[in-house]
Design an enzyme around this catalytic site. Structure first.
Site, PDB file in Angstrom:
ATOM      1  N   ALA A   1       0.826  -1.208   0.000  1.00  0.00           N
ATOM      2  CA  ALA A   1       0.000   0.000   0.000  1.00  0.00           C
ATOM      3  C   ALA A   1       0.862   1.261   0.000  1.00  0.00           C
ATOM      4  O   ALA A   1       0.612   2.201  -0.765  1.00  0.00           O
ATOM      5  CB  ALA A   1      -0.952  -0.005   1.199  1.00  0.00           C
TER       6      ALA A   1
ATOM      7  N   GLU B   1       9.693   2.719   7.443  1.00  0.00           N
ATOM      8  CA  GLU B   1       9.454   1.282   7.626  1.00  0.00           C
ATOM      9  C   GLU B   1      10.213   0.795   8.860  1.00  0.00           C
ATOM     10  O   GLU B   1      11.408   1.052   8.987  1.00  0.00           O
ATOM     11  CB  GLU B   1       9.898   0.508   6.376  1.00  0.00           C
ATOM     12  CG  GLU B   1       9.865  -0.987   6.501  1.00  0.00           C
ATOM     13  CD  GLU B   1       8.518  -1.528   6.921  1.00  0.00           C
ATOM     14  OE1 GLU B   1       8.474  -2.276   7.921  1.00  0.00           O
ATOM     15  OE2 GLU B   1       7.505  -1.201   6.258  1.00  0.00           O
TER      16      GLU B   1
ATOM     17  N   SER C   1       3.946  -7.433   4.273  1.00  0.00           N
ATOM     18  CA  SER C   1       3.517  -8.833   4.336  1.00  0.00           C
ATOM     19  C   SER C   1       3.799  -9.603   3.053  1.00  0.00           C
ATOM     20  O   SER C   1       3.663 -10.822   3.022  1.00  0.00           O
ATOM     21  CB  SER C   1       2.017  -8.897   4.646  1.00  0.00           C
ATOM     22  OG  SER C   1       1.740  -8.308   5.899  1.00  0.00           O
TER      23      SER C   1
ATOM     24  N   GLU D   1      -3.253 -14.818  -3.755  1.00  0.00           N
ATOM     25  CA  GLU D   1      -3.779 -15.194  -5.063  1.00  0.00           C
ATOM     26  C   GLU D   1      -4.281 -13.938  -5.784  1.00  0.00           C
ATOM     27  O   GLU D   1      -4.841 -13.039  -5.161  1.00  0.00           O
ATOM     28  CB  GLU D   1      -4.937 -16.190  -4.895  1.00  0.00           C
ATOM     29  CG  GLU D   1      -4.488 -17.541  -4.370  1.00  0.00           C
ATOM     30  CD  GLU D   1      -5.161 -17.920  -3.053  1.00  0.00           C
ATOM     31  OE1 GLU D   1      -5.844 -17.053  -2.469  1.00  0.00           O
ATOM     32  OE2 GLU D   1      -4.989 -19.070  -2.615  1.00  0.00           O
TER      33      GLU D   1
ATOM     34  N   TYR E   1     -17.065 -10.889   0.015  1.00  0.00           N
ATOM     35  CA  TYR E   1     -16.358 -11.870  -0.818  1.00  0.00           C
ATOM     36  C   TYR E   1     -17.299 -12.537  -1.808  1.00  0.00           C
ATOM     37  O   TYR E   1     -16.960 -12.750  -2.972  1.00  0.00           O
ATOM     38  CB  TYR E   1     -15.679 -12.922   0.060  1.00  0.00           C
ATOM     39  CG  TYR E   1     -14.225 -12.664   0.329  1.00  0.00           C
ATOM     40  CD1 TYR E   1     -13.232 -13.353  -0.348  1.00  0.00           C
ATOM     41  CD2 TYR E   1     -13.824 -11.719   1.277  1.00  0.00           C
ATOM     42  CE1 TYR E   1     -11.890 -13.121  -0.098  1.00  0.00           C
ATOM     43  CE2 TYR E   1     -12.485 -11.474   1.543  1.00  0.00           C
ATOM     44  CZ  TYR E   1     -11.518 -12.180   0.841  1.00  0.00           C
ATOM     45  OH  TYR E   1     -10.189 -11.933   1.083  1.00  0.00           O
TER      46      TYR E   1
ATOM     47  N   SER F   1      -1.217  -4.513  11.048  1.00  0.00           N
ATOM     48  CA  SER F   1      -0.459  -5.406  10.166  1.00  0.00           C
ATOM     49  C   SER F   1      -0.755  -6.848  10.547  1.00  0.00           C
ATOM     50  O   SER F   1      -0.742  -7.207  11.729  1.00  0.00           O
ATOM     51  CB  SER F   1       1.047  -5.145  10.298  1.00  0.00           C
ATOM     52  OG  SER F   1       1.795  -6.192   9.693  1.00  0.00           O
TER      53      SER F   1
ATOM     54  N   THR G   1      -6.278  -8.998   0.209  1.00  0.00           N
ATOM     55  CA  THR G   1      -5.936  -9.045  -1.207  1.00  0.00           C
ATOM     56  C   THR G   1      -4.939  -7.936  -1.526  1.00  0.00           C
ATOM     57  O   THR G   1      -4.942  -6.876  -0.897  1.00  0.00           O
ATOM     58  CB  THR G   1      -7.179  -8.864  -2.107  1.00  0.00           C
ATOM     59  OG1 THR G   1      -7.765  -7.569  -1.862  1.00  0.00           O
ATOM     60  CG2 THR G   1      -8.208  -9.953  -1.867  1.00  0.00           C
TER      61      THR G   1
ATOM     62  N   SER H   1      -4.990  -3.374  -0.948  1.00  0.00           N
ATOM     63  CA  SER H   1      -3.863  -2.510  -0.578  1.00  0.00           C
ATOM     64  C   SER H   1      -3.671  -1.394  -1.593  1.00  0.00           C
ATOM     65  O   SER H   1      -3.525  -0.223  -1.232  1.00  0.00           O
ATOM     66  CB  SER H   1      -2.582  -3.339  -0.475  1.00  0.00           C
ATOM     67  OG  SER H   1      -2.647  -4.277   0.561  1.00  0.00           O
TER      68      SER H   1
END
Length: 590
Positions: free
Chosen positions: A33, A56, A64, A82, A201, A292, A507, A511
């Site tokens: 993101a 960071e 991730s 995925e 979903y 996170s 997903t 992000s």
């Protein structure tokens, strides 16, 4: 910011926003993101890269989306995302990032060509009885009652699903179906997960209902996602002068929330053990990755379990500190506290160092792991595993640094409060070798060979991720802050704990979407953000989903009350020769 549909704006370059030259940006979090936000500011906001700072807490970017060879432990992947064709903002991002292997083409081009030549297709979605394909693999096995419950959930407004769990809207028949087995193990849903997110979903991916078993809708990178996606992103940003500040912890963002406005005024941070402050003006834009899923991860090795002891973590503490200033900044405690014991917290990376296990992999996946093709095409679930254990094998090599004899396997278990079938321990208590042994047992390796392979022919790294399922914690409206809170002048939230309409968390698309919406709003960029794919508004997709949810039955065979009422009222004779008849035939319902 507004949403657009179609390709009229998809390829347009927006005019430079007013006052872009005056802006600076501070991005908290170097995950996907945060990196995407920096790209959109440079590409579409016409900002200079040297005015963008990314903070960071780790020594590398990626968040991730990891994949690394640790000098002591070996290859580590905590998970994988995925992807599919309708990740509209993700592909909008990567169309502009040059490939590292061929700078003349984009990462999107490289990804597209790869998945055209080697498409995903699973020959075995679930196994049982030590390596045998599940008897009814490929069928969703939903009862009429379960189908009706799915439809009822899809039709229910989100407002009525606040703090509701999945097991509060579905009965026993639903949880006994293959649909739930496929669904839960592909997306990591638990029965206690948010029914609100489950509904999203269903609507978001309704066009993939018929592909849940064969996973032909999925698309995969050539290598792990760090090397294939994050590395070229970071290289592009560095080439544009973006400043990365690693090993830096942001402890708070001080925000003035008076007079119906929200103005970020100060960043508080720790760098090299020293506390610092950065004072901000309204022209200093702040993008915060709040929370996170991989915060506080611990690792084990072949002989040692991953520690279950962990601190809250900096990203969660930052969100708590900000939420204390304004209720509109969300409620982090809903996600990071009171996590049920029956959840997924452990994954493991198994590196096989010879071909002893290859015949067992080939028997299940119908692919030679050394072929260069996708091996499992997503997760293979072990139905009769006490841990609800599963594994995934991507294209090999999965790391550029892999040796030719090495095969990298990723495993995970969705139930952390039960004892294993072969290793009589909870998954959280297991060493790497024990996690490998449990997998070897379930794929059919003779018990006499398991110990030797687990200890001498492989190396396994357990990862304990205490927050990995927290995206799906039951939630209410307002628990996640809006991407750009009401009245915000220079503050936005990005990532999967920020709130945007219709899209689904966990997903890569979420992000990037939140990053794009944040940048386009704060910079007032005159170009539409591509809306979430509208499959749930497409009658063709809806009819196809009815066909596949009922395991390919014709309309006359489906015992669903609302369908029967429609037929009784109108009668099929009234649709003969009409466009509706054509749609029903295309959906294979008649």
């Amino acid at each position: 910011m507004y949403h657009s549909n179609g390709n009229y704006e998809a390829f347009a370059n927006p005019m430079p926003p007013a006052d872009a030259a005056k802006k600076s940006a501070y991005i908290v979090g170097g995950g996907l993101a945060g990196l995407a936000a920096a790209v959109f500011m440079i590409r579409d906001g016409k900002m200079r890269g040297n005015k963008i700072h990314i903070f960071e807490e780790l020594p590398i970017a990626g968040g991730s989306m990891d994949g690394i060879k640790n000098p002591q432990r070996g290859f580590i992947i905590r998970g994988g995302r995925e992807m599919e064709a309708h990740f509209e903002t993700l592909w909008d991002l990567f169309r502009s990032i040059p490939s590292l292997e061929n700078p003349d083409v984009s990462v999107l081009d490289e990804f597209y060509w790869l998945n055209k030549s080697d498409p995903s297709f699973s020959h075995c979605r679930a196994i049982e009885r030590r390596g045998h394909r599940m008897r009814d693999d490929g069928k969703l096995t939903l009862s009429p009652t379960a189908v009706r419950e799915l439809i009822d959930l899809a039709l229910m407004p989100e407002e009525k699903l606040q703090d509701v769990q999945i097991d509060q809207v579905f009965g026993k028949e639903f949880f006994e179906s293959n649909f739930w087995l496929y669904w839960a193990t592909m997306f990591a849903f638990e029965p206690w997960s948010s029914a609100m997110e489950m509904r999203r979903y269903i609507l978001r991916f309704i066009h993939h209902v018929g592909k849940l078993a064969d996973m032909s809708a999925l698309k995969f990178t050539k290598y792990n996602q760090y090397e294939s996606l994050i590395t070229p992103l970071v290289r592009w940003l560095e080439s544009h002068g973006v400043k990365f500040h690693f090993d830096t912890t942001i402890t708070n963002i001080r925000v003035n929330c008076k007079q119906n406005k929200k103005v970020a005024q100060k960043i508080e941070l720790i760098k090299n053990g020293r506390r610092r402050e950065i004072k901000l003006t309204p022209d200093d834009l702040v993008f915060v990755t709040n929370g996170s899923i991989t915060e506080s991860t611990t690792y084990g090795d072949n002989d040692t379990p991953a520690s279950q002891e962990h601190e809250l973590g900096a990203s969660w503490q930052l969100w708590k500190n900000m939420a204390a200033q304004c209720d509109e900044f969300g409620h982090p405690e809903k996600f990071c506290e009171n996590i049920p014991d029956a959840n997924w917290v452990i994954s493991a990376t198994i590196t096989l160092t010879d071909d002893t296990v290859v015949p067992y992999i080939e028997k299940i996946c119908k692919k030679n792991p050394h072929s260069g093709s996708i091996v499992s095409s997503g997760p293979v679930t072990i139905k009769d595993s006490n841990w609800l254990y599963g594994f995934s094998i991507s294209r090999q090599p999965h790391f550029r640094a892999q040796k030719s004899n090495e095969i990298v396997v990723w495993t995970y278990g969705l139930l952390s409060d039960t004892l294993g079938n072969y290793v009589k321990k909870k998954i959280t208590e297991c060493t790497g070798a024990e996690l490998c042994a449990e997998w070897l047992y379930h794929i059919g390796v003779p018990e006499s060979q398991i110990a030797d392979i687990a200890h001498n022919r492989s190396s396994t790294v357990p990862s304990h991720m205490p927050y990995i399922t927290t995206y799906f914690m039951p939630r209410a409206i307002g628990d996640r802050p809006r991407v750009v809170p009401n009245g915000s002048v220079n503050l936005a939230f990005i990532g999967n704990y920020a709130e945007t309409e219709r899209d689904t968390v966990f997903t890569t698309e979420y992000s990037v979407r939140t990053a794009m919406e944040a940048v386009y709003t704060l910079l007032n960029i005159a170009r539409g953000v591509p809306e979430v794919f509208d499959s749930c508004f497409d009658i063709r997709m809806l009819l196809q989903s009815v066909y596949y949810l009922n395991d390919c039955k014709k309309l006359r065979e489906i015992d669903v009350p609302w369908v029967m009422k429609l037929l009784e009222k109108q009668g099929m004779k009234h649709v003969h020769g009409t466009y509706l008849e054509q749609l029903l035939r295309d959906a294979k319902l008649i």
